[in-house]
Design an enzyme around this catalytic site. Sequence first.
Site, mmCIF file in Angstrom:
data_model
loop_
_atom_site.group_PDB
_atom_site.id
_atom_site.type_symbol
_atom_site.label_atom_id
_atom_site.label_comp_id
_atom_site.label_asym_id
_atom_site.label_seq_id
_atom_site.Cartn_x
_atom_site.Cartn_y
_atom_site.Cartn_z
ATOM 1 N N TYR A 133 -9.356 5.306 -8.378
ATOM 2 C CA TYR A 133 -8.393 5.811 -9.360
ATOM 3 C C TYR A 133 -9.080 6.693 -10.400
ATOM 4 C CZ TYR A 133 -5.054 2.602 -7.353
ATOM 5 O OH TYR A 133 -4.214 1.949 -6.481
ATOM 6 N N LYS A 180 -15.285 -5.428 0.023
ATOM 7 C CA LYS A 180 -15.547 -4.882 1.361
ATOM 8 C C LYS A 180 -17.017 -4.448 1.398
ATOM 9 C CE LYS A 180 -13.922 -3.583 5.413
ATOM 10 N NZ LYS A 180 -13.365 -4.488 6.420
ATOM 11 N N ASP A 213 -9.943 -7.679 4.066
ATOM 12 C CA ASP A 213 -9.015 -7.756 5.209
ATOM 13 C C ASP A 213 -8.734 -9.207 5.593
ATOM 14 O OD1 ASP A 213 -11.714 -7.396 5.660
ATOM 15 O OD2 ASP A 213 -11.517 -6.472 7.611
ATOM 16 N N ASP A 237 -4.379 -3.363 -6.596
ATOM 17 C CA ASP A 237 -3.052 -2.727 -6.565
ATOM 18 C C ASP A 237 -2.298 -3.200 -5.323
ATOM 19 O OD1 ASP A 237 -0.947 -1.092 -7.077
ATOM 20 O OD2 ASP A 237 -2.023 0.797 -6.888
ATOM 21 N N ASP A 241 0.853 -6.523 -4.932
ATOM 22 C CA ASP A 241 2.202 -6.340 -4.370
ATOM 23 C C ASP A 241 2.415 -7.316 -3.212
ATOM 24 O OD1 ASP A 241 2.639 -4.179 -6.111
ATOM 25 O OD2 ASP A 241 3.760 -3.066 -4.594
#
Length: 342
Positions: A133, A180, A213, A237, A241
């Site tokens: 971002y 990750k 993951d 982010d 959700d």
Amino acid sequence: MRNKTRGKTMHHTITLLPGDGIGPEVTAATVKVIEATGVKVGWEEYQAGMEVAIKYGTAVPDDVINAILRNGIALKGPITTPIGSGIPSANVALRKRLNLYANVRPCRTLAGVKSRFENVDLVVIRENSEDLYSGLEHIVVPGVVESLKIITETASLRIGKYAFQYAAHNRRKRVTAVHKANIMKLADGLFLECIRRAHRDYPEIEYDEMIVDNCCQQLVMRPENFDVMVMENLYGDILSDLCSGLVGGLGLTPSSNIGEGGIAMFEAVHGSAPDIAGRNLANPIALILSGAMMLEHLQEGGAAHRIRRAVDIVLQEGSLMTGDLGGTATTTEMTDAIIASL
Ligand code: NAI
């Protein structure tokens, strides 16, 4: 850009950004509920977003930033960001310019709401200031774009400390760092190393790590196993959700954006929902619960507790649900029912 000041006797002066889409509807609902608790609040209303950008050349004018810095606190409705081109995100600009480095997104099972799981009670803590971002993108040659992921020791250590502090303060047992680092060995490796360092000051809190993951898979299989989770901006982010979906959807999940020196901005996890905007259909609960988080931050724990209990009562009773929860209630009806249950 200042529109109006509402409220006479002020205990807390709050900058109000209604946003766009369903923003004005859910912020009006939240203002009504907060005022119904009896807490003395004065609102300073400002606009930010696309319309402002067309008029003033920036989506977040300086007077909006100055008002939030002056009051130290803001309640914000969602703001639309055009996809693919157009103005940069006003949401990202607000978080960056105000240095709101920690995005706290709690998700808990609400009795009365149909969802696939029971006993979900987790908190996503998302680093809010860097990662992909950073907005650093450029075309290297036509057909090749470079988008920079920035991870720093300072920001990673800061969010790590915040996550453990949050866990200790809220009597949480475990913090999971999501990463990750098997692929992004340097960037996510640095992030992990910083979170491990932050853990050293909190030996009483359990700590573990999970690759992002696998974390998605574990979340949709056994979400009740998670407690506090800390992660970089993009993972946070997306996963927050996902976590909203575990407890009934975006209409229910609140958030806070926390900066240095107690500055804070409260908003729902959801966006401006253009598909239902202006039709009195939006579920106001996510922003109302963000308002409860804000009251807690303002040391108005009693009022925050009453709001949460009122939401629980209405949802448990079950006869009044907005469209996202399978019902037909309007934003106004849901708001009035919550006020009646306070
Ligand atoms: P969205 O969250 O606005 O909507 C996704 C789906 O959830 C839609 O079907 C919508 O109707 C539904 N929904 C969301 N909130 C709801 C509510 N309170 N009650 C009932 N249903 C609700 O996400 P989308 O469509 O991806 O984004 C729309 C715009 O919002 C975009 O411009 C995006 O950039 C912006 N956005 C702004 C955010 C912010 O201001 N913090 C956060 C996320 C997105």
